[in-house]
Enzyme design. Structure first.
Site, short mmCIF file in Angstrom:
data_model
loop_
_atom_site.label_atom_id
_atom_site.label_comp_id
_atom_site.label_asym_id
_atom_site.label_seq_id
_atom_site.Cartn_x
_atom_site.Cartn_y
_atom_site.Cartn_z
N LYS A 54 0.84 -1.20 0.00
CA LYS A 54 0.00 0.00 0.00
C LYS A 54 0.88 1.26 0.00
O LYS A 54 0.60 2.23 -0.71
CB LYS A 54 -0.93 -0.02 1.22
CG LYS A 54 -2.05 -1.05 1.06
CD LYS A 54 -2.76 -1.38 2.36
CE LYS A 54 -3.69 -2.57 2.10
NZ LYS A 54 -4.21 -3.20 3.31
N GLN A 98 -5.10 -1.96 9.33
CA GLN A 98 -4.88 -3.29 8.77
C GLN A 98 -5.44 -4.35 9.73
O GLN A 98 -5.15 -4.34 10.92
CB GLN A 98 -3.37 -3.50 8.53
CG GLN A 98 -3.03 -4.79 7.80
CD GLN A 98 -3.49 -4.80 6.35
OE1 GLN A 98 -3.57 -3.76 5.70
NE2 GLN A 98 -3.81 -5.97 5.85
N ASP A 121 -11.68 1.81 3.50
CA ASP A 121 -11.95 0.36 3.43
C ASP A 121 -13.44 0.08 3.24
O ASP A 121 -13.81 -1.04 2.87
CB ASP A 121 -11.53 -0.30 4.76
CG ASP A 121 -10.29 -1.16 4.64
OD1 ASP A 121 -10.03 -1.67 3.54
OD2 ASP A 121 -9.62 -1.35 5.67
N1 GUN Z 1 -6.63 -7.51 5.90
C1 GUN Z 1 -6.86 -8.32 4.83
N2 GUN Z 1 -7.62 -7.68 3.92
C2 GUN Z 1 -7.86 -6.46 4.42
C3 GUN Z 1 -8.58 -5.31 3.94
O1 GUN Z 1 -9.17 -5.31 2.86
N3 GUN Z 1 -8.58 -4.22 4.73
C4 GUN Z 1 -7.96 -4.20 5.94
N4 GUN Z 1 -8.05 -3.09 6.66
N5 GUN Z 1 -7.29 -5.23 6.42
C5 GUN Z 1 -7.24 -6.34 5.66
#
Ligand code: GUN
Length: 286
Positions: A54, A98, A121
């Site tokens: 990211k 996350q 998200d």
């Molecule tokens: N962990 C695995 N996939 C995701 C996601 O799409 N968003 C977040 N915040 N954590 C994750």
């Protein structure tokens, strides 16, 4: 029968990122630079890889980015205090915590604390609720990527029968809502569904997100159906496998996503798109 088209998620993702980079250039003339904050608590190795990806995407697209890496024994209060600070910080337009969080921290409490307009998200209950009633919201990234991939096959969604296998809050449920919004007739299957192959075989569009390697073979598939595989399973030999048995299904299906290189690359791209949108909205540009 001719071989199925392979849906190239990596290439589609790159095309979308080019469009985002152009918009970032335009925005900079108005003094706005999209900013994303990522919060990572603890030492989960996979999470560290995702967060680095990211960070890289932000760098490549000219976004401002902050990554807050907190120790595994951070308290819930400390995480909430950081979220509160980011909610108020004007250089930040998107906040992503996350998941998973360490067991002593309630994920719900943390997600609920994120400002709705910075919830890139799309996990905050207000954004989920707006998705359900069809109001404008920040869409969850993987489901938005799934819809984008289907649209780019050129196959019309409206009026089609879509079957979604898996009912998670992160993928199955929001995908089903987005497909309904596109005027598909949607059937949901899950671990307790009887006759799953018979139901799946009726699908013009089959979206699979169950987390079981190679479970969906050709017996689940109508000839010519669009197949979107959201699965990401690590096999004992270290290789990555989807939920769909790609080799057998591609012999009869229509357009189909591979794993890796299908849905996966779209998720971060949609996160970047959401952050750009949030930046525009918070700056009064859209
Ligand atoms: N962990 C695995 N996939 C995701 C996601 O799409 N968003 C977040 N915040 N954590 C994750």
């Amino acid at each position: 029968m001719t071989a199925a088209t392979i849906i190239n998620g990596k290439q589609i993702s790159e095309e979308i990122r080019e469009g985002i980079a152009l918009e970032v250039q335009q925005l900079s003339k108005q003094g706005v630079r999209p900013g994303l904050a990522v919060v990572l608590v603890g030492d989960d190795p996979a999470s560290h890889v995702y967060v680095r990806n990211k960070e890289k995407a932000c760098h490549d697209l000219g976004f401002y980015s902050e990554v807050h890496r907190l120790p595994a024994d951070s308290s819930q209060e400390e995480v909430l205090a950081l979220v509160d600070k980011l909610n108020k910080q004007s250089s930040i337009h998107g906040i992503l915590v996350q998941l998973p969080l360490p067991g002593h921290i309630q994920e719900k409490a943390v997600i609920d604390a994120i400002a709705v307009e910075k919830d890139v998200d799309g996990f905050h209950p207000v954004n989920v609720g707006n998705l359900v009633i069809g109001d404008d919201s920040l869409l969850p990234c993987t489901p938005a990527g799934v819809i984008e991939l289907i649209k780019r096959t050129g196959v019309e969604i409206s009026g089609k029968h879509a079957v979604v296998i898996g009912r998670s809050n992160i993928v199955g449920k929001p995908v089903s809502l987005l497909l309904q919004r596109e005027n598909a007739t949607v059937t949901m299957c899950h671990s307790r569904t009887s006759n799953m192959p018979e139901i799946a075989k009726q699908a013009d569009i089959l979206v699979v997100a169950i987390g079981r390697a190679n479970m969906i073979d050709a017996s689940y598939v109508k000839p010519g159906a669009v197949i979107i595989d959201v699965g990401m399973n690590r096999l004992e030999n270290g290789k990555l496998a989807g939920d769909v048995d790609f080799a057998s299904v591609k012999e009869i299906s229509g357009p189909i996503t591979p794993v890796p290189g299908g849905v996966g690359p779209m998720t971060i791209t949609m996160l970047m798109k959401n952050t750009l949108l949030a930046a525009k909205r918070l700056s009064g540009i859209e």
